[in-house]
Design a protein around this motif. Sequence first.
Motif, PDB file in Angstrom:
ATOM      1  N   GLY A 135       0.806  -1.221   0.000  1.00 56.62           N
ATOM      2  CA  GLY A 135       0.000   0.000   0.000  1.00 56.62           C
ATOM      3  C   GLY A 135       0.835   1.266   0.000  1.00 56.62           C
ATOM      4  N   LEU A 136       2.103   1.175  -0.432  1.00 51.14           N
ATOM      5  CA  LEU A 136       2.999   2.333  -0.403  1.00 51.14           C
ATOM      6  C   LEU A 136       2.850   3.229  -1.625  1.00 51.14           C
ATOM      7  N   MET A 137       2.555   2.626  -2.762  1.00 49.70           N
ATOM      8  CA  MET A 137       2.372   3.390  -3.996  1.00 49.70           C
ATOM      9  C   MET A 137       1.210   2.791  -4.776  1.00 49.70           C
ATOM     10  N   ALA A 138       0.660   3.622  -5.650  1.00 51.62           N
ATOM     11  CA  ALA A 138      -0.387   3.189  -6.571  1.00 51.62           C
ATOM     12  C   ALA A 138       0.190   3.273  -7.980  1.00 51.62           C
ATOM     13  N   VAL A 139      -0.331   2.480  -8.882  1.00 49.64           N
ATOM     14  CA  VAL A 139       0.088   2.506 -10.277  1.00 49.64           C
ATOM     15  C   VAL A 139      -1.090   2.994 -11.106  1.00 49.64           C
ATOM     16  N   GLY A 140      -0.787   3.775 -12.151  1.00 48.58           N
ATOM     17  CA  GLY A 140      -1.867   4.293 -12.988  1.00 48.58           C
ATOM     18  C   GLY A 140      -1.346   5.108 -14.147  1.00 48.58           C
ATOM     19  N   ASP A 141      -2.230   5.938 -14.679  1.00 50.83           N
ATOM     20  CA  ASP A 141      -1.942   6.784 -15.843  1.00 50.83           C
ATOM     21  C   ASP A 141      -1.996   8.248 -15.441  1.00 50.83           C
ATOM     22  N   LEU A 142      -1.409   9.073 -16.291  1.00 54.76           N
ATOM     23  CA  LEU A 142      -1.556  10.518 -16.142  1.00 54.76           C
ATOM     24  C   LEU A 142      -2.557  11.004 -17.176  1.00 54.76           C
TER      25      LEU A 142
END
Length: 115
Positions: free
Chosen positions: A54-61
């Motif tokens: 739960g330290l980072m999320a992955v996604g798009d800009l």
Amino acid sequence: MSTEFIIGELLEEGLDDWAPIDRLIGLAQETAEQAGSGFRVVSVEVLTELLSGGLMAVGDLGRSGFKAWSGSPEALVRRVVAMLDGFDWRPQGGACWLADTRQGTSEGPRQRVSP
């Protein structure tokens, strides 16, 4: 350099901005060279730890900024790996981005480990 160091670097970078997946790969390549292992294995290990912890999320800009992808950590890791396979693990900013979560922001300074 260790996976903990990579995590610390990414979390610190995430305090100011989003980190491209390329940054994770670059740090993993440096670590793998020193350890004599494959950078893809190191990349997946770090990504798994970041997402499952739960330290980072992955996604798009997008127009409104960072948009996290939904799904379980395991499904997200598979999605990122499939995408990176399509780029032959050289996405050059075109695959996805990482963003600190609240937990990552608060734990970032404690995660920082020297190389």
